[in-house]
Design a protein around this motif. Structure first.
Motif, PDB file in Angstrom:
ATOM      1  N   VAL A 109      19.085  41.960  46.047  1.00 19.31           N
ATOM      2  CA  VAL A 109      19.811  42.352  47.268  1.00 19.31           C
ATOM      3  C   VAL A 109      18.857  42.398  48.460  1.00 19.31           C
ATOM      4  CG1 VAL A 109      21.072  44.253  48.388  1.00 19.31           C
ATOM      5  CG2 VAL A 109      21.515  43.709  45.978  1.00 19.31           C
ATOM      6  N   PHE A 110      17.714  43.064  48.263  1.00 20.76           N
ATOM      7  CA  PHE A 110      16.769  43.226  49.373  1.00 20.76           C
ATOM      8  C   PHE A 110      16.146  41.886  49.746  1.00 20.76           C
ATOM      9  CE2 PHE A 110      16.060  47.782  50.438  1.00 20.76           C
ATOM     10  CZ  PHE A 110      17.045  48.318  49.615  1.00 20.76           C
ATOM     11  N   ARG A 111      15.887  41.038  48.754  1.00 20.67           N
ATOM     12  CA  ARG A 111      15.318  39.704  49.008  1.00 20.67           C
ATOM     13  C   ARG A 111      16.302  38.886  49.837  1.00 20.67           C
ATOM     14  NH1 ARG A 111      11.795  35.629  49.708  1.00 20.67           N
ATOM     15  NH2 ARG A 111      11.459  34.258  47.934  1.00 20.67           N
ATOM     16  N   ALA A 112      17.576  38.899  49.434  1.00 16.41           N
ATOM     17  CA  ALA A 112      18.589  38.108  50.149  1.00 16.41           C
ATOM     18  C   ALA A 112      18.746  38.601  51.579  1.00 16.41           C
ATOM     19  CB  ALA A 112      19.931  38.194  49.406  1.00 16.41           C
ATOM     20  N   ALA A 113      18.501  39.894  51.793  1.00 22.20           N
ATOM     21  CA  ALA A 113      18.640  40.459  53.145  1.00 22.20           C
ATOM     22  C   ALA A 113      17.332  40.359  53.934  1.00 22.20           C
ATOM     23  CB  ALA A 113      19.075  41.920  53.042  1.00 22.20           C
ATOM     24  N   GLY A 114      16.292  39.756  53.332  1.00 24.14           N
ATOM     25  CA  GLY A 114      15.001  39.623  54.019  1.00 24.14           C
ATOM     26  C   GLY A 114      14.314  40.974  54.218  1.00 24.14           C
ATOM     27  N   ALA A 115      14.543  41.896  53.291  1.00 24.60           N
ATOM     28  CA  ALA A 115      14.035  43.267  53.483  1.00 24.60           C
ATOM     29  C   ALA A 115      13.302  43.779  52.246  1.00 24.60           C
ATOM     30  CB  ALA A 115      15.201  44.188  53.825  1.00 24.60           C
ATOM     31  N   LEU A 116      12.661  42.876  51.516  1.00 25.02           N
ATOM     32  CA  LEU A 116      12.023  43.282  50.260  1.00 25.02           C
ATOM     33  C   LEU A 116      10.989  44.396  50.475  1.00 25.02           C
ATOM     34  CD1 LEU A 116      12.499  42.500  47.373  1.00 25.02           C
ATOM     35  CD2 LEU A 116      10.935  40.575  47.662  1.00 25.02           C
ATOM     36  N   GLU A 117      10.363  44.389  51.642  1.00 25.99           N
ATOM     37  CA  GLU A 117       9.340  45.408  51.903  1.00 25.99           C
ATOM     38  C   GLU A 117       9.955  46.810  52.049  1.00 25.99           C
ATOM     39  OE1 GLU A 117      10.343  43.147  54.007  1.00 25.99           O
ATOM     40  OE2 GLU A 117      10.902  44.253  55.819  1.00 25.99           O
ATOM     41  N   ARG A 118      11.282  46.893  52.155  1.00 24.86           N
ATOM     42  CA  ARG A 118      11.918  48.225  52.262  1.00 24.86           C
ATOM     43  C   ARG A 118      12.448  48.728  50.920  1.00 24.86           C
ATOM     44  NH1 ARG A 118      15.209  47.718  57.656  1.00 24.86           N
ATOM     45  NH2 ARG A 118      13.529  46.971  58.989  1.00 24.86           N
ATOM     46  N   LEU A 119      12.293  47.919  49.881  1.00 29.07           N
ATOM     47  CA  LEU A 119      12.831  48.316  48.576  1.00 29.07           C
ATOM     48  C   LEU A 119      12.147  49.581  48.053  1.00 29.07           C
ATOM     49  CD1 LEU A 119      14.663  47.777  46.117  1.00 29.07           C
ATOM     50  CD2 LEU A 119      12.866  46.281  45.209  1.00 29.07           C
ATOM     51  N   GLU A 120      10.838  49.670  48.270  1.00 30.36           N
ATOM     52  CA  GLU A 120      10.101  50.809  47.712  1.00 30.36           C
ATOM     53  C   GLU A 120      10.633  52.150  48.230  1.00 30.36           C
ATOM     54  OE1 GLU A 120       6.074  51.817  49.058  1.00 30.36           O
ATOM     55  OE2 GLU A 120       5.487  51.710  46.954  1.00 30.36           O
ATOM     56  N   ALA A 121      10.876  52.235  49.513  1.00 22.65           N
ATOM     57  CA  ALA A 121      11.357  53.502  50.083  1.00 22.65           C
ATOM     58  C   ALA A 121      12.722  53.853  49.488  1.00 22.65           C
ATOM     59  CB  ALA A 121      11.439  53.398  51.604  1.00 22.65           C
ATOM     60  N   PHE A 122      13.588  52.867  49.386  1.00 17.49           N
ATOM     61  CA  PHE A 122      14.941  53.076  48.862  1.00 17.49           C
ATOM     62  C   PHE A 122      14.918  53.468  47.381  1.00 17.49           C
ATOM     63  CE2 PHE A 122      18.592  51.106  46.652  1.00 17.49           C
ATOM     64  CZ  PHE A 122      19.647  51.751  47.283  1.00 17.49           C
ATOM     65  N   ALA A 123      14.044  52.810  46.623  1.00 22.87           N
ATOM     66  CA  ALA A 123      14.065  52.970  45.166  1.00 22.87           C
ATOM     67  C   ALA A 123      13.137  54.082  44.676  1.00 22.87           C
ATOM     68  CB  ALA A 123      13.662  51.646  44.504  1.00 22.87           C
ATOM     69  N   SER A 124      12.108  54.405  45.453  1.00 24.39           N
ATOM     70  CA  SER A 124      11.045  55.264  44.913  1.00 24.39           C
ATOM     71  C   SER A 124      10.699  56.466  45.774  1.00 24.39           C
ATOM     72  CB  SER A 124       9.765  54.431  44.715  1.00 24.39           C
ATOM     73  OG  SER A 124      10.059  53.209  44.063  1.00 24.39           O
ATOM     74  N   LEU A 125      11.141  56.521  47.017  1.00 20.08           N
ATOM     75  CA  LEU A 125      10.725  57.620  47.904  1.00 20.08           C
ATOM     76  C   LEU A 125      11.871  58.494  48.410  1.00 20.08           C
ATOM     77  CD1 LEU A 125       8.039  55.730  50.061  1.00 20.08           C
ATOM     78  CD2 LEU A 125       7.671  57.205  48.077  1.00 20.08           C
ATOM     79  N   HIS A 126      12.995  57.885  48.795  1.00 21.65           N
ATOM     80  CA  HIS A 126      14.070  58.685  49.405  1.00 21.65           C
ATOM     81  C   HIS A 126      14.693  59.658  48.410  1.00 21.65           C
ATOM     82  CE1 HIS A 126      14.779  55.224  52.536  1.00 21.65           C
ATOM     83  NE2 HIS A 126      13.640  55.855  52.715  1.00 21.65           N
ATOM     84  N   GLY A 127      14.874  59.239  47.175  1.00 23.50           N
ATOM     85  CA  GLY A 127      15.495  60.104  46.163  1.00 23.50           C
ATOM     86  C   GLY A 127      14.641  61.337  45.891  1.00 23.50           C
ATOM     87  N   PRO A 128      13.353  61.156  45.540  1.00 22.13           N
ATOM     88  CA  PRO A 128      12.519  62.337  45.306  1.00 22.13           C
ATOM     89  C   PRO A 128      12.487  63.266  46.518  1.00 22.13           C
ATOM     90  CG  PRO A 128      11.336  60.339  44.668  1.00 22.13           C
ATOM     91  CD  PRO A 128      12.644  59.901  45.242  1.00 22.13           C
ATOM     92  N   ALA A 129      12.437  62.713  47.713  1.00 24.80           N
ATOM     93  CA  ALA A 129      12.377  63.567  48.911  1.00 24.80           C
ATOM     94  C   ALA A 129      13.639  64.418  48.998  1.00 24.80           C
ATOM     95  CB  ALA A 129      12.213  62.707  50.163  1.00 24.80           C
ATOM     96  N   PHE A 130      14.797  63.828  48.725  1.00 26.86           N
ATOM     97  CA  PHE A 130      16.049  64.593  48.819  1.00 26.86           C
ATOM     98  C   PHE A 130      16.095  65.698  47.763  1.00 26.86           C
ATOM     99  CE2 PHE A 130      20.488  65.576  48.009  1.00 26.86           C
ATOM    100  CZ  PHE A 130      20.967  65.766  49.303  1.00 26.86           C
ATOM    101  N   TYR A 131      15.626  65.381  46.559  1.00 29.36           N
ATOM    102  CA  TYR A 131      15.681  66.354  45.457  1.00 29.36           C
ATOM    103  C   TYR A 131      14.489  67.322  45.458  1.00 29.36           C
ATOM    104  CZ  TYR A 131      19.753  64.404  43.035  1.00 29.36           C
ATOM    105  OH  TYR A 131      21.033  64.018  42.690  1.00 29.36           O
ATOM    106  N   GLY A 132      13.578  67.148  46.417  1.00 25.96           N
ATOM    107  CA  GLY A 132      12.435  68.054  46.496  1.00 25.96           C
ATOM    108  C   GLY A 132      11.411  67.824  45.400  1.00 25.96           C
TER     109      GLY A 132
END
Ligand code: DOR
Ligand code: ZN
Length: 370
Positions: free
Chosen positions: A297-320
């Motif tokens: 999905v991120f590759r097709a949208a030209g946004a592969l460099e944003r995958l890490e934040a979506f997959a690995s950073l935003h969730g932990p931040a929300f859950y503390g």
């Protein structure tokens, strides 16, 4: 921010060498998964554990996980089902009912293993019969959740049969979710598997206490997939796939960089015969390509460099929680998904039809045996 001494990278490595893209990211977590129990748990857990360090485990077992004691017992069964050497950590949830008490929420807060409470409107989906009949009955319990800071995870669909199935998320937001967040302004809420532009707009406009998970299948498919050349039970999930303009809004949210949106596969295994039936079960099995599909999905949208934040950073931040310390590398190299996953070794005679069965997935994980 990462904890001091964490091994996280400032940005993913993104390497183009000829045709091959490789991407190294902090190991992701799955913030919404169905692991089931017994033989099915043993069959599916390795797929999740190979990719994700942690996962928020849904409590909709045949007998729902209603108490902290039941969540602890289920956690032990998951730990016992891990492949040898796996450090996978299940993050447990409680199933909200009309009778969940504020005292149970206090016990949840005191537990190191319970991270959220799941709200299924009664009758909305698989194993939701014991769900909430009227959320106002739970307001004391929601007040307790708000006070202890545990998130409420919401299956956001009304069950009113007079409401068109494609409108149930938008109507839920208006009739149920807005009153909840108005009455409990500090309550943390995750609108699970958001599927509409309306849902995305609601989450974006809401305070930082409101977030959403996005599934790979809702990012990849629109509702045409259910009717491609005939009726396709393996594309049937709840909330149901929506029209293209909604899918496009979900992709925009996922790649936006907003910390309100994060990865939740909603991988939901059902044995083949229960899907290919006159009244087939809702749910897609995606754990076998749980991060790879998002990379597409991120590759097709030209946004592969944003995958890490979506997959690995935003969730932990929300859950503390802190981000994971190890990494995972994705390589753009197609592989064929088998037509069925054999469950015989787990003692289930029937098979499991995985997402993209008989087709290809464009990314693989390094060291994966796909
Ligand atoms: O498609 C779905 N499958 N949606 C849900 O909400 C539940 C899940 C399941 O447990 O099978
Ligand atoms: Zn789910």
């Amino acid at each position: 921010m990462p904890p001091p001494g964490s091994a996280r990278t400032a940005s993913p490595e993104y390497r183009l060498s000829g045709e091959i893209v490789s991407l190294t990211l902090i190991r992701p977590d799955d913030w919404h998964v169905h692991l089931r129990d017994g033989a099915m748990l043993r069959a599916v857990l390795p797929d999740t554990a190979r990719r994700f360090a942690r996962a928020i485990v849904m409590p909709n077992l045949k007998t729902p996980v209603r108490t902290v004691a039941e969540a602890h017992a289920y956690r032990e069964r998951i730990l016992a089902a891990r492949p040898a050497g796996s450090g996978f950590e299940p993050l447990m949830t409680l199933y909200l009912t009309d009778n969940t008490t504020p005292a149970e929420i206090e016990r949840a807060r005191a537990s190191a293993h319970v991270h959220a409470v799941k709200y299924y409107p009664a009758g909305a989906t698989t194993h939701s019969d014991a769900g909430v009949t009227d959320i106002e009955r739970c307001y004391d319990t929601l007040a307790a959740l708000e006070a202890v800071g545990l998130p409420l995870l919401v299956h956001g669909e009304v069950t009113d049969s007079s409401v068109d199935v494609f409108d149930r998320e938008a109507v839920f937001i208006e009739r149920v979710l807005v009153p909840i967040v108005t009455r409990f302004p500090r309550l943390k809420v995750v609108l699970e598997h958001v599927t509409t532009a309306d849902g995305v707009a609601f989450v974006r406009a809401a305070p930082d206490t409101i977030a959403a998970t996005l599934t790979a299948h809702h990012l990849l498919l629109n509702r045409n997939a259910m009717f491609r050349g005939g009726l396709r039970p393996h594309a049937y999930c709840l909330p149901v796939l929506k029209r293209e303009r909604h899918r496009a809004a979900l992709v925009e949210a996922a790649i936006s960089g907003s910390p309100k949106f994060f990865l939740g596969t909603d991988s939901a295994p059902h044995a083949r015969a229960t899907k290919e039936a006159a009244c087939g079960c809702a749910g897609l099995y995606t754990a076998h390509a749980g991060i790879e599909l998002y990379a597409e999905v991120f590759r097709a949208a030209g946004a592969l460099e944003r995958l890490e934040a979506f997959a690995s950073l935003h969730g932990p931040a929300f859950y503390g929680l802190a981000p994971n310390r190890d990494h995972l590398t994705l390589i753009e190299a197609p592989w064929s998904v088998p037509p069925t996953i054999d469950l015989a070794a787990a003692g289930i005679a029937d098979g499991l039809v995985p997402f993209r069965a008989g087709e290809t997935v464009a990314f693989r994980i390094e060291g994966g045996d796909a």
